[in-house]
Design an enzyme around this catalytic site. Sequence first.
Site, PDB file in Angstrom:
ATOM      1  N   SER A 155       0.801  -1.227   0.000  1.00  0.00           N
ATOM      2  CA  SER A 155       0.000   0.000   0.000  1.00  0.00           C
ATOM      3  C   SER A 155       0.835   1.278   0.000  1.00  0.00           C
ATOM      4  CB  SER A 155      -0.958   0.019   1.196  1.00  0.00           C
ATOM      5  OG  SER A 155      -0.233   0.126   2.403  1.00  0.00           O
ATOM      6  N   HIS A 185       1.171   4.308   6.842  1.00  0.00           N
ATOM      7  CA  HIS A 185       0.565   5.139   5.794  1.00  0.00           C
ATOM      8  C   HIS A 185       0.972   6.596   5.965  1.00  0.00           C
ATOM      9  CE1 HIS A 185      -2.895   2.271   4.410  1.00  0.00           C
ATOM     10  NE2 HIS A 185      -1.703   1.891   4.000  1.00  0.00           N
ATOM     11  N   ASP A 215      -8.017   6.262   4.539  1.00  0.00           N
ATOM     12  CA  ASP A 215      -8.040   5.077   5.404  1.00  0.00           C
ATOM     13  C   ASP A 215      -9.257   4.960   6.304  1.00  0.00           C
ATOM     14  OD1 ASP A 215      -5.603   4.355   4.374  1.00  0.00           O
ATOM     15  OD2 ASP A 215      -4.435   4.902   6.147  1.00  0.00           O
TER      16      ASP A 215
END
Length: 180
Positions: free
Chosen positions: A57, A96, A123
């Site tokens: 990701s 992230h 998210d």
Amino acid sequence: MEWVAETVESIKSFQIRKALNDAVSFGMIISSALIIWKALMCITGSESPVVVVLTGSMEPGFKRGDILFLHMNNDPIRAGEIIVYNVDGRSIPIVHRVIKVHERKDTGEVNILTKGDANPGDDIGLYAPGQRWLEQRHIMGRAVGFLPYVGWVTIIMTEKPIVKCVLIGVLGLLVITSKD
């Protein structure tokens, strides 16, 4: 015939001593690893100073198997920083990028929204049900450095438990044979 009994007894006591020595050596290795981990926690201010990237990701910046080094301090978190966070109900931390920071003027409370670089959207779907923002308590640390591909050892041991068993067996044999 008595010397045979003494020899057998001597061999038994030697094997017991060797086994105890090996056990103490193994205990020292484990203790040293724990002490180093706790020292890193104190130095970095992060509950987990090292994490492995488990998914794609964050590509192309970080690839699956990269090891990230984390640091946590009191500096405000800004958009663009890469953080590692835990959400309620999930045991695996997520790596992230911060895309939005919302600071409440009245309380000074900071809310954070994140997104994986390779993901199409934010998210919110990864957060706990009903949660729209991350709070400071969710943040484990900021990424301050990385080692590419080194974390694959962890990924392989997690996904293929037989490899973990074999690796532990080989390491055990190395410890035992290094004493001889």
